[in-house]
Scaffold this active site. Structure first.
Site, PDB file in Angstrom:
ATOM      1  N   GLU A 174      92.071  67.322   8.995  1.00 41.67           N
ATOM      2  CA  GLU A 174      90.776  66.878   8.498  1.00 41.67           C
ATOM      3  C   GLU A 174      91.025  65.558   8.289  1.00 41.67           C
ATOM      4  OE1 GLU A 174      86.944  67.510   8.103  1.00 41.67           O
ATOM      5  OE2 GLU A 174      88.253  69.160   8.841  1.00 41.67           O
TER       6      GLU A 174
ATOM      7  N   HIS B  25      92.379  62.938   9.731  1.00 43.38           N
ATOM      8  CA  HIS B  25      91.636  62.290  10.944  1.00 43.38           C
ATOM      9  C   HIS B  25      90.369  62.604  11.310  1.00 43.38           C
ATOM     10  CE1 HIS B  25      96.317  62.915  12.114  1.00 43.38           C
ATOM     11  NE2 HIS B  25      96.181  61.717  11.937  1.00 43.38           N
TER      12      HIS B  25
ATOM     13  N   GLN C   2     107.804  52.544  16.331  1.00 41.29           N
ATOM     14  CA  GLN C   2     108.006  52.538  14.821  1.00 41.29           C
ATOM     15  C   GLN C   2     108.615  53.449  13.803  1.00 41.29           C
ATOM     16  OE1 GLN C   2     103.469  53.604  15.193  1.00 41.29           O
ATOM     17  NE2 GLN C   2     103.803  54.553  13.159  1.00 41.29           N
TER      18      GLN C   2
ATOM     19  N   LYS D  47      95.241  56.014   3.002  1.00 35.98           N
ATOM     20  CA  LYS D  47      96.715  56.914   2.720  1.00 35.98           C
ATOM     21  C   LYS D  47      97.653  56.022   3.121  1.00 35.98           C
ATOM     22  CE  LYS D  47      99.503  60.465   3.507  1.00 35.98           C
ATOM     23  NZ  LYS D  47     100.304  59.986   4.485  1.00 35.98           N
TER      24      LYS D  47
ATOM     25  N   LEU E 135      96.244  64.635   2.755  1.00 38.49           N
ATOM     26  CA  LEU E 135      96.523  65.201   4.010  1.00 38.49           C
ATOM     27  C   LEU E 135      97.626  64.571   4.875  1.00 38.49           C
ATOM     28  CD1 LEU E 135      93.160  67.174   4.895  1.00 38.49           C
ATOM     29  CD2 LEU E 135      95.007  67.965   3.554  1.00 38.49           C
TER      30      LEU E 135
HETATM   31  O1  PAF Z   1      98.842  55.687  11.196  1.00 44.99           O
HETATM   32  C1  PAF Z   1      99.461  56.108  12.264  1.00 44.99           C
HETATM   33  O2  PAF Z   1      99.304  57.265  12.814  1.00 44.99           O
HETATM   34  C2  PAF Z   1     100.223  55.412  13.125  1.00 44.99           C
HETATM   35  O3  PAF Z   1     101.057  54.520  12.426  1.00 44.99           O
HETATM   36  C3  PAF Z   1      99.422  54.319  14.245  1.00 44.99           C
HETATM   37  C4  PAF Z   1      98.195  53.380  13.285  1.00 44.99           C
HETATM   38  C5  PAF Z   1      98.250  55.363  15.119  1.00 44.99           C
HETATM   39  C6  PAF Z   1     100.205  53.452  14.955  1.00 44.99           C
HETATM   40  O4  PAF Z   1     100.902  54.235  15.783  1.00 44.99           O
END
Ligand code: PAF
Length: 284
Positions: A31, A33, A57, A146, A181
């Site tokens: 939710e 997203h 990352q 968040k 979430l």
């Molecule tokens: O917040 C996220 O889901 C990730 O850090 C992002 C911004 C999609 C980059 O991979």
């Protein structure tokens, strides 16, 4: 919704569009997203979402392989939200060769808080976000509060590179019991899930201690931080940090900042069992 996996097709589909709004994600949508998609819809047209689990990352000990990949249900949810294009490139498409060029955020922002505990994390985030922006060329992009530090770092990146992308912040969406979430909530056992809302409650308690103190002093801030950390530790959490920072820079406030009523935010990352959760709360 059009599902596009390569950059060339994406550019063809978006040719001539100058109001596209963009929500980058790593999938496993919830939710939180979807609220970003709705904000994107109010701020541009067409709405483009991306799903890409960005290896850059993740640290060597992070959960890259384990990270939940739920493409079918993600697609169904995005279709309901009226997303026009889902850009879902493979790793070979986005990184066909080693990504030797990267964006390294400044140490005083990128190496503190999350950056201290996840070295290289923001370099990976900035690099992929810049690359995704270059593929989509949106006029606006939406990021959740968040990930407070991520939002600030991306804003600054856009500012410093003069990228023509307006960054729109979106409020954190919480479960009824207050838990923010997150895709990582799915890692929690049922006992941990019951305990998890304590993280937000602890932030709220720390905020009350700070706001109820007669004079906001550094001493009172440290007391609130220590009390919150020890409450979490007693309940079996392992906090990486819980810290009140300036909203403007994420640096610790000085006494002078407090006297000038600078706005603060309390940020935390804490492990519950094997799951690391992050959250934050602004102090107005
Ligand atoms: O917040 C996220 O889901 C990730 O850090 C992002 C911004 C999609 C980059 O991979």
């Amino acid at each position: 919704m059009k599902i596009i996996t390569n950059i060339h097709d994406l550019r063809n589909h978006l040719r001539g569009q100058n109001r596209a709004s963009f929500v980058p994600t790593m999938g496993n949508l919830h939710e939180g997203h979807l609220s970003l998609m709705r904000i994107a819809r109010q701020n541009g047209d067409p709405v483009v979402a991306s799903i890409f689990v960005n290896r850059l990352q993740f640290g060597p000990k992070d959960d890259f392989d384990k990270y939940p990949r739920t493409m079918e249900s993600d697609i169904a949810q995005l279709e309901k939200e009226g997303v026009y294009i889902l850009f879902a490139p493979s790793e070979d498409e986005l990184y066909p060769e080693p990504q030797d060029y990267s964006v390294d955020p400044p140490q005083n922002l990128g190496d503190i808080l999350e950056g201290e505990f996840r070295p290289g994390f923001f370099k990976g985030v900035c690099t992929v976000v810049l690359k995704l922006f270059s593929c989509v060329q949106p006029s606006v992009a939406v990021f959740g509060k968040k990930d407070y530090q991520q939002l600030m770092i991306i804003r600054r990146m856009c500012h410093q590179f003069a990228l023509p992308v307006k960054i729109i912040p979106a409020e954190t969406i919480r479960a009824k019991d207050g838990l923010a979430l997150s895709s990582r909530n799915g890692y929690l056992s049922s006992n941990e899930r019951e305990e998890a809302p304590r993280l937000y409650r602890t932030l709220q308690e720390a905020k009350s201690i700070i706001l109820n103190s007669k004079n906001m002093t550094l001493e009172c801030i440290h007391k609130a931080e220590q009390q919150a950390m020890s409450e979490l530790t007693q309940r079996g959490w392992a906090p990486d940090y819980l810290s009140a920072r300036l909203q403007s820079t994420l640096l610790p406030p000085t006494q002078e900042d407090l006297e000038q009523n600078a706005k603060l935010v309390i940020l935390t990352a804490s492990k519950l069992g094997k799951t690391r959760l992050i959250d934050n709360l602004e102090i107005e």
